[in-house]
Design a protein around this motif. Structure first.
Motif, short mmCIF file in Angstrom:
data_model
loop_
_atom_site.label_atom_id
_atom_site.label_comp_id
_atom_site.label_asym_id
_atom_site.label_seq_id
_atom_site.Cartn_x
_atom_site.Cartn_y
_atom_site.Cartn_z
N GLU A 253 0.87 -1.17 0.13
CA GLU A 253 -0.30 0.07 -0.06
C GLU A 253 0.76 1.31 0.07
O GLU A 253 1.58 1.34 1.12
CB GLU A 253 -0.80 0.05 1.35
N PHE A 254 0.70 1.90 -1.21
CA PHE A 254 1.70 3.19 -1.33
C PHE A 254 0.71 4.35 -0.73
O PHE A 254 -0.31 4.45 -1.29
CB PHE A 254 2.25 3.41 -2.76
N SER A 255 1.50 5.54 0.04
CA SER A 255 0.80 6.64 0.55
C SER A 255 1.19 7.59 -0.61
O SER A 255 2.39 7.68 -0.78
CB SER A 255 1.40 6.88 1.70
N CYS A 256 0.12 8.22 -1.10
CA CYS A 256 0.41 9.05 -2.48
C CYS A 256 -0.36 10.37 -2.32
O CYS A 256 -1.02 10.63 -1.55
CB CYS A 256 -0.34 8.35 -3.69
N LEU A 257 -0.05 11.30 -3.22
CA LEU A 257 -0.67 12.50 -3.34
C LEU A 257 -1.28 12.72 -4.99
O LEU A 257 -0.46 12.38 -5.78
CB LEU A 257 0.07 13.50 -3.14
N THR A 258 -2.21 13.41 -5.03
CA THR A 258 -2.61 14.07 -6.39
C THR A 258 -2.53 15.50 -6.43
O THR A 258 -2.66 15.89 -5.22
CB THR A 258 -3.90 13.41 -7.08
N GLU A 259 -3.24 16.04 -7.42
CA GLU A 259 -3.41 17.50 -7.31
C GLU A 259 -4.78 17.70 -6.37
O GLU A 259 -4.87 18.91 -6.03
CB GLU A 259 -3.80 18.03 -8.68
N VAL A 260 -5.31 16.62 -6.24
CA VAL A 260 -6.88 16.79 -5.47
C VAL A 260 -6.50 16.90 -3.91
O VAL A 260 -6.75 17.44 -3.19
CB VAL A 260 -7.81 15.80 -6.00
N ARG A 261 -5.79 15.65 -3.44
CA ARG A 261 -5.36 15.41 -2.16
C ARG A 261 -4.77 14.13 -1.97
O ARG A 261 -4.40 13.54 -3.02
CB ARG A 261 -6.72 15.42 -1.35
N ASN A 262 -4.62 13.47 -0.77
CA ASN A 262 -3.75 12.21 -0.45
C ASN A 262 -4.72 11.26 -0.76
O ASN A 262 -6.07 11.22 -0.98
CB ASN A 262 -3.48 12.20 0.79
N TYR B 154 3.78 10.84 -1.98
CA TYR B 154 4.49 11.10 -3.27
C TYR B 154 3.44 10.79 -4.50
O TYR B 154 1.92 10.54 -4.34
CB TYR B 154 5.45 10.15 -3.75
N ILE B 155 3.75 11.00 -5.82
CA ILE B 155 2.73 11.31 -6.67
C ILE B 155 2.15 9.85 -6.97
O ILE B 155 2.72 8.82 -7.08
CB ILE B 155 3.44 11.56 -8.07
N ALA B 156 0.68 9.90 -7.12
CA ALA B 156 0.09 8.53 -7.12
C ALA B 156 0.46 7.92 -8.78
O ALA B 156 0.50 6.59 -8.85
CB ALA B 156 -1.56 8.88 -7.34
N ARG B 157 0.66 8.97 -9.77
CA ARG B 157 0.72 8.31 -11.05
C ARG B 157 2.03 7.60 -10.91
O ARG B 157 2.20 6.35 -11.70
CB ARG B 157 0.88 9.35 -11.95
N GLN C 211 -10.60 12.97 -8.46
CA GLN C 211 -9.60 12.02 -8.21
C GLN C 211 -9.67 10.98 -8.86
O GLN C 211 -8.51 10.33 -9.39
CB GLN C 211 -9.77 11.91 -6.62
N LEU C 212 -10.95 10.27 -9.05
CA LEU C 212 -11.01 9.19 -9.96
C LEU C 212 -10.43 9.46 -11.07
O LEU C 212 -9.72 8.59 -11.80
CB LEU C 212 -12.47 8.62 -9.84
N LYS C 213 -10.76 10.61 -11.94
CA LYS C 213 -10.38 10.90 -13.36
C LYS C 213 -8.82 10.89 -13.16
O LYS C 213 -8.18 10.18 -14.26
CB LYS C 213 -10.92 12.15 -13.47
N ILE C 214 -8.17 11.38 -12.44
CA ILE C 214 -6.80 11.55 -12.30
C ILE C 214 -5.99 10.28 -12.30
O ILE C 214 -5.16 9.66 -12.97
CB ILE C 214 -6.20 12.23 -11.33
N LEU C 215 -6.64 9.16 -11.32
CA LEU C 215 -6.17 7.97 -11.24
C LEU C 215 -6.51 6.84 -12.29
O LEU C 215 -5.67 6.03 -12.79
CB LEU C 215 -6.75 7.03 -9.91
#
Length: 422
Positions: free
Chosen positions: A61-70, A106-109, A144-148
């Motif tokens: 399980e990686f702890s991540c961030l996007t432009e929206v939130r964690n 860090y970056i979810a991508r 968030q869903l769109k980014i992922l």
């Protein structure tokens, strides 16, 4: 019963691997994954500990961030040899050591792409929010869903211990709409969280394996593309491994055993488990180790109360053993000669110095992990004959990795390869 989301002492749980196995047995859970935060420290142990009548799935399980939130991204069924995935784990491990009680973000991508590169399935964990996190709904959820999804998300954790029936059904609709694998888990942390193993919702529904569509897909992938029996991890595994990478000494007149006197090309590093190195590689590396190489002659251990203690010979414990590219090429030539002989005739006397290690191959084969009596040499030889393709495959991957490493090292001006013991 099934549970694809739980944690051990390797991250922020309280159970050791063997304790978790006992609790899974008591709970009647047959299919499970350990998904420690930002580490795969428990993966290898669980492979050996999981009983034959249980299905264990590699997880993280990686702890991540996007432009929206964690957000948290789960990875399932990955091949941990792959460099892109290893770099992700290395990055997470470095941050965990720097920040004792907080997870790296860090970056979810990057996490999703690393899991995909390793042949795994990236899954959005507790999409509406996990324990202690602000819930996310509406426009924020959709963004968030769109980014992922654009990053390559393939699954979603629809069943989660804190979610009620409405939330579960809503997430199942999301999974159907976007053709995502359905996953689910308790997020069990032992004594650190009041959640029981196998709790996949808050309203008491027992979730079957068939309802978690990701499981059938993981079974299919594992059958069609099984993980290598003997691994060559193209990254720095902090476990009991030998580490190989291009290096150069800044000043040969100083102690070449000190890391601050070495430039290291970490982007090309690979890790081999100590047992694999000892069983299949050590005779070749010992044969071609040059004690008179200046970097090898100028290694010493220095302690305040002692005089310099010079290191001689191939050193097994946390000391760099330096090889020229010519010496490494000689090692690889010997390995290729061994491959040619082993493929044709296991009884060839030219394999004499290798037999002791080769006979340990059953230790790597799941069917022999739980044997109570030690195999005789004759029994071990029979197993090796029938399964030697695993050794041949390991040698091929190792040779390819070393040749690629030397090519990159030479291009960057490195003239030595370090083989550092665990």
């Amino acid at each position: 019963m099934v549970d694809l989301h739980m944690h051990t002492k390797e991250s922020d749980g309280t159970d050791a691997e063997w304790q978790l196995i006992e609790k899974l047995r008591e709970a009647g859970i047959k299919t499970f994954s350990v998904t420690d935060h930002d580490t795969i420290g428990a993966v290898s142990g669980m492979v050996y500990l999981a009983p034959e009548d249980m299905l264990y799935i590699r997880g993280v399980e990686f702890s991540c961030l996007t432009e929206v939130r964690n957000c948290h991204i789960l990875g399932y069924g990955f091949n941990k040899d792959v460099r892109a995935f290893g770099r992700m784990v290395e990055k997470a491990n470095r941050q965990l050591r720097k920040i004792a009680e907080t997870h790296m973000e860090y970056i979810a991508r990057e996490a999703i792409q690393a899991i995909l590169a390793a042949g795994g399935i990236p899954v959005w964990a507790h999409p509406y929010g996990g324990a202690g996190k602000r819930e996310m709904h509406g426009e924020e959820f959709e963004r968030q869903l769109k980014i992922l999804l654009e990053a390559g998300l393939q699954g979603i954790e629809c069943y989660y211990s804190a979610y009620d029936e409405e939330q579960v059904n809503s997430l199942l609709k999301v999974a159907r709409k976007h053709n995502l694998w359905v996953s689910g888990g308790s997020d069990y942390h032992g004594d650190n969280k009041d959640v029981a193993l196998g709790t996949l919702n808050s309203y008491g529904k027992v979730v079957t394996e068939d309802e978690l569509t990701i499981i059938a897909e993981l079974r299919r992938r594992q059958k069609e593309h099984p993980f290598p029996l003997i691994e060559v991890e193209e990254w720095h595994n902090y476990g009991d491994s030998f580490w190989l990478m291009p290096v150069r000494a800044k000043d040969v007149t100083k102690n070449c055993a000190y890391i601050d006197n070495l430039d290291c090309m970490k982007d090309e590093e690979i890790s081999i488990s100590e047992s694999s190195f000892e069983d299949f590689l050590y005779p070749m590396f010992k044969k071609h180790f040059d004690e008179n190489l200046p970097e090898n002659k100028n290694r010493w251990e220095s302690y305040p109360s002692e005089e310099r203690k010079y290191v001689k010979g191939f050193e097994w414990y946390l000391t760099d053993n330096f090889y020229t590219y010519g010496s490494i090429e000689a090692v690889l030539t010997d390995i290729e000669a061994t491959v040619a002989i082993l493929a044709e005739d296991y009884d060839d006397p030219r394999l004499d110095e290798m037999w002791q290690g080769l006979r340990n191959l059953p230790d790597y084969i799941p069917g022999y992990w739980r044997r109570k009596e030690k195999l005789s040499a004759e029994e071990a030889d029979k197993i090796v004959r029938e399964n030697r393709e695993h050794i041949l495959d390991f040698y091929k991957r190792f040779v390819d990795s070393l040749r690629s490493m030397m090519k990159a090292g030479e291009a960057a001006g490195y003239k030595l390869i370090s083989v550092c013991g665990p």
